[in-house]
Design a protein around this motif. Structure first.
Motif, PDB file in Angstrom:
ATOM      1  N   ASP A  48       0.844  -1.211   0.000  1.00 32.03           N
ATOM      2  CA  ASP A  48       0.000   0.000   0.000  1.00 32.03           C
ATOM      3  C   ASP A  48       0.869   1.247   0.000  1.00 32.03           C
ATOM      4  N   GLN A  49       1.898   1.240   0.832  1.00 33.30           N
ATOM      5  CA  GLN A  49       2.775   2.399   0.923  1.00 33.30           C
ATOM      6  C   GLN A  49       3.487   2.651  -0.421  1.00 33.30           C
ATOM      7  N   PHE A  50       3.957   1.563  -1.014  1.00 34.07           N
ATOM      8  CA  PHE A  50       4.637   1.702  -2.317  1.00 34.07           C
ATOM      9  C   PHE A  50       3.685   2.242  -3.383  1.00 34.07           C
ATOM     10  N   LEU A  51       2.425   1.740  -3.384  1.00 34.84           N
ATOM     11  CA  LEU A  51       1.489   2.100  -4.458  1.00 34.84           C
ATOM     12  C   LEU A  51       0.846   3.478  -4.289  1.00 34.84           C
ATOM     13  N   GLN A  52       0.986   4.057  -3.108  1.00 40.02           N
ATOM     14  CA  GLN A  52       0.336   5.351  -2.835  1.00 40.02           C
ATOM     15  C   GLN A  52       0.581   6.401  -3.935  1.00 40.02           C
ATOM     16  N   PRO A  53       1.837   6.643  -4.330  1.00 38.87           N
ATOM     17  CA  PRO A  53       2.054   7.668  -5.359  1.00 38.87           C
ATOM     18  C   PRO A  53       1.518   7.291  -6.739  1.00 38.87           C
ATOM     19  N   PHE A  54       1.144   6.015  -6.927  1.00 42.71           N
ATOM     20  CA  PHE A  54       0.654   5.557  -8.239  1.00 42.71           C
ATOM     21  C   PHE A  54      -0.875   5.621  -8.328  1.00 42.71           C
ATOM     22  N   ALA A  55      -1.521   6.237  -7.344  1.00 41.44           N
ATOM     23  CA  ALA A  55      -2.998   6.232  -7.284  1.00 41.44           C
ATOM     24  C   ALA A  55      -3.592   6.638  -8.635  1.00 41.44           C
ATOM     25  N   GLY A  56      -4.569   5.846  -9.108  1.00 45.86           N
ATOM     26  CA  GLY A  56      -5.237   6.160 -10.378  1.00 45.86           C
ATOM     27  C   GLY A  56      -4.555   5.526 -11.582  1.00 45.86           C
ATOM     28  N   LYS A  57      -3.321   5.031 -11.404  1.00 43.29           N
ATOM     29  CA  LYS A  57      -2.623   4.380 -12.527  1.00 43.29           C
ATOM     30  C   LYS A  57      -2.951   2.891 -12.511  1.00 43.29           C
ATOM     31  N   GLU A  58      -3.169   2.329 -13.688  1.00 42.42           N
ATOM     32  CA  GLU A  58      -3.377   0.878 -13.782  1.00 42.42           C
ATOM     33  C   GLU A  58      -2.057   0.249 -14.197  1.00 42.42           C
ATOM     34  N   LEU A  59      -1.486  -0.519 -13.283  1.00 38.39           N
ATOM     35  CA  LEU A  59      -0.143  -1.072 -13.491  1.00 38.39           C
ATOM     36  C   LEU A  59      -0.232  -2.561 -13.823  1.00 38.39           C
ATOM     37  N   PHE A  60       0.878  -3.103 -14.282  1.00 41.30           N
ATOM     38  CA  PHE A  60       1.018  -4.563 -14.402  1.00 41.30           C
ATOM     39  C   PHE A  60       1.993  -4.939 -13.279  1.00 41.30           C
ATOM     40  N   VAL A  61       1.535  -5.683 -12.281  1.00 45.09           N
ATOM     41  CA  VAL A  61       2.383  -5.981 -11.134  1.00 45.09           C
ATOM     42  C   VAL A  61       2.611  -7.486 -10.998  1.00 45.09           C
ATOM     43  N   LYS A  62       3.696  -7.821 -10.331  1.00 41.48           N
ATOM     44  CA  LYS A  62       4.015  -9.234 -10.095  1.00 41.48           C
ATOM     45  C   LYS A  62       3.969  -9.503  -8.597  1.00 41.48           C
ATOM     46  N   VAL A  63       3.195 -10.521  -8.231  1.00 42.96           N
ATOM     47  CA  VAL A  63       3.167 -10.978  -6.839  1.00 42.96           C
ATOM     48  C   VAL A  63       3.938 -12.286  -6.790  1.00 42.96           C
ATOM     49  N   GLY A  64       4.998 -12.300  -5.974  1.00 45.21           N
ATOM     50  CA  GLY A  64       5.819 -13.505  -5.884  1.00 45.21           C
ATOM     51  C   GLY A  64       5.620 -14.200  -4.547  1.00 45.21           C
ATOM     52  N   MET A  65       6.539 -15.134  -4.289  1.00 48.05           N
ATOM     53  CA  MET A  65       6.403 -15.979  -3.091  1.00 48.05           C
ATOM     54  C   MET A  65       6.394 -15.169  -1.803  1.00 48.05           C
ATOM     55  N   GLU A  66       7.286 -14.181  -1.712  1.00 48.72           N
ATOM     56  CA  GLU A  66       7.432 -13.443  -0.453  1.00 48.72           C
ATOM     57  C   GLU A  66       6.082 -12.849  -0.019  1.00 48.72           C
ATOM     58  N   LEU A  67       5.428 -12.179  -0.928  1.00 48.50           N
ATOM     59  CA  LEU A  67       4.163 -11.501  -0.602  1.00 48.50           C
ATOM     60  C   LEU A  67       2.997 -12.491  -0.512  1.00 48.50           C
ATOM     61  N   PHE A  68       2.919 -13.411  -1.477  1.00 48.95           N
ATOM     62  CA  PHE A  68       1.760 -14.318  -1.506  1.00 48.95           C
ATOM     63  C   PHE A  68       1.748 -15.253  -0.298  1.00 48.95           C
ATOM     64  N   TYR A  69       2.924 -15.702   0.128  1.00 48.46           N
ATOM     65  CA  TYR A  69       2.946 -16.624   1.271  1.00 48.46           C
ATOM     66  C   TYR A  69       2.513 -15.934   2.563  1.00 48.46           C
ATOM     67  N   GLN A  70       2.612 -14.614   2.615  1.00 49.80           N
ATOM     68  CA  GLN A  70       2.145 -13.892   3.812  1.00 49.80           C
ATOM     69  C   GLN A  70       0.680 -13.500   3.708  1.00 49.80           C
ATOM     70  N   GLU A  71       0.280 -13.050   2.523  1.00 50.46           N
ATOM     71  CA  GLU A  71      -1.046 -12.439   2.401  1.00 50.46           C
ATOM     72  C   GLU A  71      -2.089 -13.324   1.727  1.00 50.46           C
ATOM     73  N   GLY A  72      -1.641 -14.312   0.943  1.00 49.86           N
ATOM     74  CA  GLY A  72      -2.577 -15.213   0.280  1.00 49.86           C
ATOM     75  C   GLY A  72      -3.444 -14.501  -0.759  1.00 49.86           C
TER      76      GLY A  72
END
Ligand SMILES: O=c1ccn([C@@H]2O[C@H](COP(=O)(O)O)[C@@H](O)[C@H]2O)c(=O)[nH]1
Length: 238
Positions: free
Chosen positions: A18-42
């Motif tokens: 959320d903190q990283f994406l704050q300045p990108f508000a309104g932009k539609e990005l192509f993002v990658k979710v990898g093991m580090e994030l998915f294993y914590q947040e599902g």
């Protein structure tokens, strides 16, 4: 999919995202979710990113027996990501099972996610591949072999370094996706990556999409850095 810049969201939790994406508000990005994030947040992190309009590469690099990969992909398909992946080293039967699982689990009426296979990680050098994996051909030959297997299994493309992309397109076909991490500006530190290339080199090699992590996510001004990257990557595509 083609000409995309995919930002690797290698963060420990959703709050950091959320903190990283704050300045990108309104932009539609192509993002990658990898093991580090998915294993914590599902799956919740996927739903949240989709609600904000972002396209998603779920980079879990599945590598197991065909039956397990089939069932896992069937479940992942329900999250309706744009792109998912496996390791080509799992073999043709496993890759075909991944595709079947995706098709079985895909949200009805929607196109299944693209499915690609990792050839040799961009953090692997030829010397390391020969010594540790006991592969006796060049790294390019190994990558091309995995790309051919991936095509035969019916997948949409591969993860490779930009250095192999042109040979893959020549051997396997121009519509076969080449998604390339290990992309660095000449001023960036290489870190743990071995087969790195600049965005200009990637573009000239005909790469379908580049994956950029730390150069943007660890920058002091991520939005400015992203815009700089987009210029370097997309400049000539416009
Ligand atoms: O061969 C591979 C496969 C996946 N990756 C992933 O891409 C990003 C790269 O991040 P940087 O910070 O730009 O190095 C990262 O999420 C890896 O897990 C890869 O680098 N190489």
């Amino acid at each position: 999919m083609n000409n995309s810049l995919i930002i690797a969201l290698d963060f420990a939790n959703a709050a950091e995202v959320d903190q990283f994406l704050q300045p990108f508000a309104g932009k539609e990005l192509f993002v990658k979710v990898g093991m580090e994030l998915f294993y914590q947040e599902g799956p919740s992190i996927i739903h949240r990113l989709k609600e904000s309009g972002h396209r998603i590469f779920l980079d879990l690099k599945l590598h197991d027996i065909p039956n397990t990969v089939y069932s896992a992909m069937k479940g992942l398909a329900r999250m309706n990501c744009d792109l998912v992946n496996v390791h080509a080293a799992g073999g043709k039967e496993m890759m075909a099972a991944a595709l079947e699982g995706l098709e079985a689990g895909s949200v009805s009426g929607k196109k299944r996610p693209y499915c690609i296979a990792v050839t040799q990680l961009t953090s692997t050098s030829e010397e390391q591949m020969r010594r540790e994996q006991l592969i006796g051909v060049s790294l390019e030959e190994s990558v091309l072999h995995y790309a051919s297997l991936t095509k035969e299994a019916g997948l949409d493309g591969v993860v490779c370094s930009a250095w192999e992309a042109a040979s893959i397109r020549e051997k396997v076909g121009a519509d076969f996706l080449t998604v390339c991490p290990g992309i660095r500006l000449s001023s960036d530190s290489v870190g743990d990556q071995k087969r790195v290339a600049t965005p200009e080199f990637a573009r000239q090699a005909g790469v379908s999409a580049i994956v950029v992590g730390r150069s943007i996510t660890r920058s002091a001004d991520p939005l400015k850095s992203y815009e700089h990257w987009m210029e370097a990557w997309k400049g000539v595509h416009q």
